[in-house]
Every structure is written in structure tokens, then in C-alpha cells.
Design a protein around this motif. Structure first.
Motif, mmCIF file in Angstrom:
data_model
loop_
_atom_site.group_PDB
_atom_site.id
_atom_site.type_symbol
_atom_site.label_atom_id
_atom_site.label_comp_id
_atom_site.label_asym_id
_atom_site.label_seq_id
_atom_site.Cartn_x
_atom_site.Cartn_y
_atom_site.Cartn_z
ATOM 1 N N ASN A 1 0.855 -1.188 0.000
ATOM 2 C CA ASN A 1 0.000 0.000 0.000
ATOM 3 C C ASN A 1 0.890 1.237 0.000
ATOM 4 O O ASN A 1 1.327 1.698 1.052
ATOM 5 N N ILE A 2 1.139 1.771 -1.184
ATOM 6 C CA ILE A 2 2.057 2.897 -1.310
ATOM 7 C C ILE A 2 1.479 4.163 -0.679
ATOM 8 O O ILE A 2 2.224 5.106 -0.385
ATOM 9 N N LEU A 3 0.164 4.182 -0.421
ATOM 10 C CA LEU A 3 -0.458 5.301 0.276
ATOM 11 C C LEU A 3 -0.764 4.914 1.720
ATOM 12 O O LEU A 3 -1.758 5.350 2.317
ATOM 13 N N GLY A 4 0.125 4.126 2.299
ATOM 14 C CA GLY A 4 -0.061 3.643 3.658
ATOM 15 C C GLY A 4 -0.098 4.743 4.692
ATOM 16 O O GLY A 4 -0.689 4.562 5.767
ATOM 17 N N CYS B 1 -3.760 6.042 4.571
ATOM 18 C CA CYS B 1 -4.658 4.998 5.074
ATOM 19 C C CYS B 1 -4.513 4.833 6.584
ATOM 20 O O CYS B 1 -5.494 4.541 7.278
ATOM 21 N N ALA B 2 -3.314 5.033 7.113
ATOM 22 C CA ALA B 2 -3.125 4.951 8.562
ATOM 23 C C ALA B 2 -3.887 6.051 9.279
ATOM 24 O O ALA B 2 -4.287 5.895 10.432
ATOM 25 N N ARG B 3 -4.095 7.169 8.606
ATOM 26 C CA ARG B 3 -4.786 8.300 9.200
ATOM 27 C C ARG B 3 -6.301 8.218 9.013
ATOM 28 O O ARG B 3 -7.057 8.658 9.877
ATOM 29 N N ALA B 4 -6.744 7.715 7.866
ATOM 30 C CA ALA B 4 -8.159 7.833 7.509
ATOM 31 C C ALA B 4 -8.880 6.506 7.324
ATOM 32 O O ALA B 4 -10.107 6.491 7.212
ATOM 33 N N CYS B 5 -8.166 5.399 7.286
ATOM 34 C CA CYS B 5 -8.799 4.101 7.057
ATOM 35 C C CYS B 5 -9.636 3.712 8.280
ATOM 36 O O CYS B 5 -9.195 3.900 9.421
ATOM 37 N N PRO B 6 -10.838 3.166 8.078
ATOM 38 C CA PRO B 6 -11.656 2.731 9.225
ATOM 39 C C PRO B 6 -11.139 1.413 9.799
ATOM 40 O O PRO B 6 -11.769 0.359 9.663
ATOM 41 N N GLN C 1 1.123 1.673 11.955
ATOM 42 C CA GLN C 1 1.394 1.874 10.528
ATOM 43 C C GLN C 1 1.818 3.319 10.273
ATOM 44 O O GLN C 1 2.783 3.576 9.535
ATOM 45 N N ARG C 2 1.112 4.257 10.884
ATOM 46 C CA ARG C 2 1.480 5.665 10.722
ATOM 47 C C ARG C 2 2.888 5.911 11.272
ATOM 48 O O ARG C 2 3.689 6.618 10.651
ATOM 49 N N ALA D 1 -9.386 1.479 -3.124
ATOM 50 C CA ALA D 1 -8.954 2.131 -4.358
ATOM 51 C C ALA D 1 -7.469 1.884 -4.613
ATOM 52 O O ALA D 1 -7.047 1.659 -5.752
ATOM 53 N N VAL D 2 -6.663 1.927 -3.556
ATOM 54 C CA VAL D 2 -5.231 1.643 -3.693
ATOM 55 C C VAL D 2 -5.025 0.222 -4.204
ATOM 56 O O VAL D 2 -4.208 -0.029 -5.105
ATOM 57 N N GLU D 3 -5.754 -0.722 -3.645
ATOM 58 C CA GLU D 3 -5.628 -2.113 -4.087
ATOM 59 C C GLU D 3 -6.052 -2.269 -5.547
ATOM 60 O O GLU D 3 -5.394 -2.967 -6.319
#
Length: 448
Positions: free
Chosen positions: A83-86, A89-94, A119-120, A428-430
């Protein structure tokens, strides 16, 4: 005579300094000591369910173990390889309904491992060093790929395609890259211009260029891309706000919640963004929640989120709903909007109370009104189909096969514009990552 403003700027309750404070980071990042303590709670499960719950299949136990052993950059590379936008995603992923919900510690009524925070911690540690990009490009393939949309799906596709040796050009309508990450997430989730920092980090792999101000169906045609590139990826997302066909929607003080959120994200000073004294938000998703909380944090005196069904029917997560309540947002359920009323400006809204009659939602015959000088509409978004006329559209989304290819050979799609899973950044990243892999295979099998 001086004309009255559409609605009072910054409500009537908060100073500019207080507003700035309200838009600080929602979650404080872990310190090194806190990260070590949090990582120590992971038992490194065999066939860890948290990995299965992650749409991008990050090897969560491994990256946490790497943190425990002091290899924080290695942990970041484990995350970013999937996940290059990890960082976003660490900030906003549920995580509360994905990886952390799947954590086996929940079976013993223990707090789950703080996967999102860890992750963040790892990704931020690597990005803050500003060293060489952690991934290298493969030998040049000599092939070119056009990516339409610089949102999460498009960026993930571009990065993985570049890793595989292809040259990528991204075409983006807006003046900045990032898509939802830049324009659609609550400002208190994405502080310190993180979305742009992440884009810059992603671009560090090389082989990717971006052309902004490129609108499909406007100054750009799909045929332009298919004629000039070896393959095309469409990450167009859902950018069109659904209308609310009610009397009064054309009054001043009525706007789409996504525009309100975008204006906050782009404002140099949050206190420059106007908010009403009595704000009413219509909708039950995370966009409605984000808009309502931010209206309150801007200084809206009274902020009410109104939804036509019950709380169990809301698409917003339980965590987000509770966050709204703790921020002073009033949530009114079982209420359907009837009209927005006022002379030139919104002044109040009328609602019918609703009930569930065996799965059908019917008015009870009763109604009520709320004062409303600022109305934010968050009743969903749809895909702008302009320029996509030659593609097969199914249920308002682009039809794709198992590889992500559309009805046009060599044209792939992913993200919110296709049916692949939940409409989440991480999904979306996937989609973008997997599309890049499929495009690579398509190009290798293509003659000439």
C-alpha cells in the motif's frame, strides 16, 4: 444599505485561534516508546486475520515485529510494498471495522493492537528521513501508460506500473494531485499538508509525470489516450454530487458537503471559511459526518445532522457517528427533508418524520422544522460519465472483468468507479495496484 452575508462567517462562538486549535491532528502520533509498547501487544498470529481483513493484504504481524526489533524503516517498506499510500490509510482508514476489528485480542475482550497508529509511526518515520525512495524501477519496458485521475487508485496504479518499468503520464482535472486524499478527507485527519507530501514521496520512484487541468469529456478525450499510449487506466472516482430535488435548494447558504470539505482543505486559514449559525447536514455517510464535525469545529452554533432512516442504516461507521456526537453534533434520525425555506437565503428546513413499516419507509404524517442558515447536502456522489460513452456502464459504474479491464481492450479501471468492494481509499489503492499488474501482463502479451 449593506447586504447581509449569506451566513455569519465562522459562526458566532469561536476565535480564529480557537478554530486553528480545533483543526489540529485528530490522533496524536505515537512516540517511539509508545510504539514499542503498542507493538509488544501483537502475538504474531499464524494466518493472521488482520491481514485478510486488509484490502491491500499488508503483512501486519511482520511489520509490527519489525518495529519491535527496531527495524522501523523495514516495517515501512513492508507496508508500502502493498500500500504505497499507507500514510494516508493509517490516518483515515476505518481500521475499527477492518484490521483492528479482526484482531484476535478482541476474542479475549482485550483492546486490539493499534495497527493504524503503528502503521502511521513506521511510514512517517521513513518519509521524515527524506532519503532515497525505498523502491526501484525495473528495466525500462519502452511502454507507456496513461492514468486518468491522480486520486488513490490512479496514484497506486502509476507507482506500481513505474516499478514494473513502464513510463506513466497521469492526467488530472484538478490543480493538485491526491484526489480524495487532498480534497475530500476532513482537515483534522490530514494535517501538515500530508497528502501533498505523500504524493511527492510516491513520485520519487521516477518514471511518472502529471498533467493537471485535464478534464475527460472537456479538453481530453479517451480516444486521445488510447491512440497515444499502450494502455490506459481510469481512476475517475465519484466526483459528481447527487442533487437533492427539493424546493429551496437554489437558495444562498445551500451547498454540497464535498465542496464545503474541499474549501476547508484548501483554505490557508480555516477561519476564512464561512459557516452558518444554524447548520443542517443532510445524509448518513462519512462525508456527512466529516462535514458536520468540521462545521461545529469552525464555530457553527448549532449543527444538526439529519438522516431519513435509523442509525443502523447509516453508512458512516459507529466510531465516526460517536465522534460527531462528542463534537456536539445533534443527530436527528427518521426524518426526510421536504423543503428548504427562505426568501433569498436559507432560513429553515421542513422535515417529515418517517417510520419503518416492514422494510419500507413511510411518512408518519407528522413534520417539524429546524432553523437553517447553512445547509450541507451529503446524499452521495456518482460518476461523471462524460467522455466514457464508449464503455459499458453497469449500475452507474464502469464494468470490468476479473483483471480490471473494461469493455475496451487495453483500457482498465479501478477505485470508486468500479464494483470491487467498499468505497474506501484502501480499496482504491488495491484496485490501482492490481490493475498495474494486469496492465503489465497485458503489455507483455501484446504483440508489437
Amino acid at each position: 444599505m449593506v447586504e447581509k452575508p449569506v451566513y455569519p462567517k465562522n459562526g458566532r462562538t469561536l476565535s480564529a485561534a480557537e478554530i486553528d486549535c480545533n483543526f489540529e491532528d485528530l490522533h496524536r502520533p505515537l512516540s517511539a516508546a509508545q510504539a514499542m509498547g503498542a507493538a509488544d501487544s501483537c502475538i504474531y498470529c499464524y494466518n493472521a486475520p488482520c491481514v485478510t481483513a486488509c484490502p491491500t493484504s499488508i503483512d501486519i504481524p511482520t511489520f509490527i515485529h519489525q518495529i519491535k526489533t527496531g527495524n522501523v524503516n523495514g516495517a515501512a517498506e513492508t507496508i508500502l510494498s502493498e500500500n504505497i499510500l499507507g500514510g494516508t490509510c493509517a490516518r483515515a482508514c476505518p481500521t475499527e471495522i477492518l484490521c483492528e476489528q479482526a484482531c484476535v485480542r478482541n476474542l479475549n475482550d482485550e483492546p486490539p493492537v493499534q495497527i493504524g497508529s503503528l502503521q502511521r509511526f513506521a511510514v512517517d518515520h521513513l518519509m521524515d528521513q527524506q532519503g532515497a525512495h525505498p523502491f526501484q524501477r525495473a528495466q525500462s519496458s519502452g511502454r507507456t501508460i496513461a492514468v486518468l485521475g491522480a486520486g488513490p487508485a490512479g496514484l497506486a496504479c502509476a507507482h506500481r506500473a513505474s516499478m514494473l518499468g513502464h513510463d506513466v503520464t497521469i492526467f488530472e482535472a484538478k490543480p493538485k494531485s491526491g484526489g480524495l486524499n487532498e480534497y475530500g478527507l476532513a482537515a483534522y485527519k490530514m494535517v501538515d499538508d500530508f497528502a501533498q507530501r505523500e504524493v511527492e514521496f510516491l513520485m520519487g520512484i521516477g518514471g511518472i509525470s502529471v498533467r493537471h487541468g485535464q478534464q475527460l469529456g472537456g479538453n481530453l478525450a479517451l480516444s486521445d489516450l488510447t491512440d497515444n499510449f499502450d494502455a490506459v487506466f481510469l481512476g475517475v472516482g465519484f466526483t459528481k454530487a447527487n442533487p437533492l430535488p427539493l424546493p429551496g435548494c437554489d437558495l444562498q447558504g445551500v451547498e454540497n458537503a464535498i465542496d464545503f470539505i474541499a474549501s476547508l482543505r484548501q483554505a490557508e486559514k480555516k477561519s476564512s471559511v464561512a459557516v452558518g449559525n444554524n447548520v443542517v447536514v443532510i445524509g448518513g455517510g462519512n462525508t456527512a459526518i466529516d462535514a458536520a464535525i468540521q462545521a461545529k469545529r469552525l464555530g457553527g452554533n448549532s449543527v444538526t445532522l439529519v438522516y431519513r432512516r435509523g442509525e443502523a442504516n447509516m453508512s458512516a461507521t459507529a466510531w465516526e457517528i460517536e465522534l460527531a456526537r462528542t463534537n456536539g453534533v445533534v443527530i436527528r434520525l427518521w426524518a426526510a427533508p421536504v423543503a428548504i425555506e427562505g426568501s433569498a437565503r436559507a432560513e429553515q428546513m421542513t422535515f417529515n418524520t418517517m417510520s419503518d413499516a416492514g422494510g419500507t419507509y413511510q411518512p408518519t404524517g407528522e413534520s417539524f422544522t429546524l432553523p437553517a442558515d447553512h445547509v450541507l447536502l451529503a446524499i452521495g456522489q456518482s460518476m461523471n460519465k462524460s467522455g466514457l460513452e464508449n464503455l459499458t456502464i453497469d449500475g452507474g459504474k464502469i464494468a470490468v472483468d476479473a483483471t480490471g479491464m473494461t469493455s475496451m481492450p487495453g483500457v482498465f479501471a479501478g477505485g470508486d468507479c468500479v464494483k470491487s468492494g467498499d468505497d474506501l481509499t484502501v480499496q482504491a489503492v488495491e484496485d490501482g495496484k492490481q490493475a498495474a499488474i494486469a496492465i503489465d501482463q497485458f503489455l507483455r502479451n501484446k504483440k508489437g
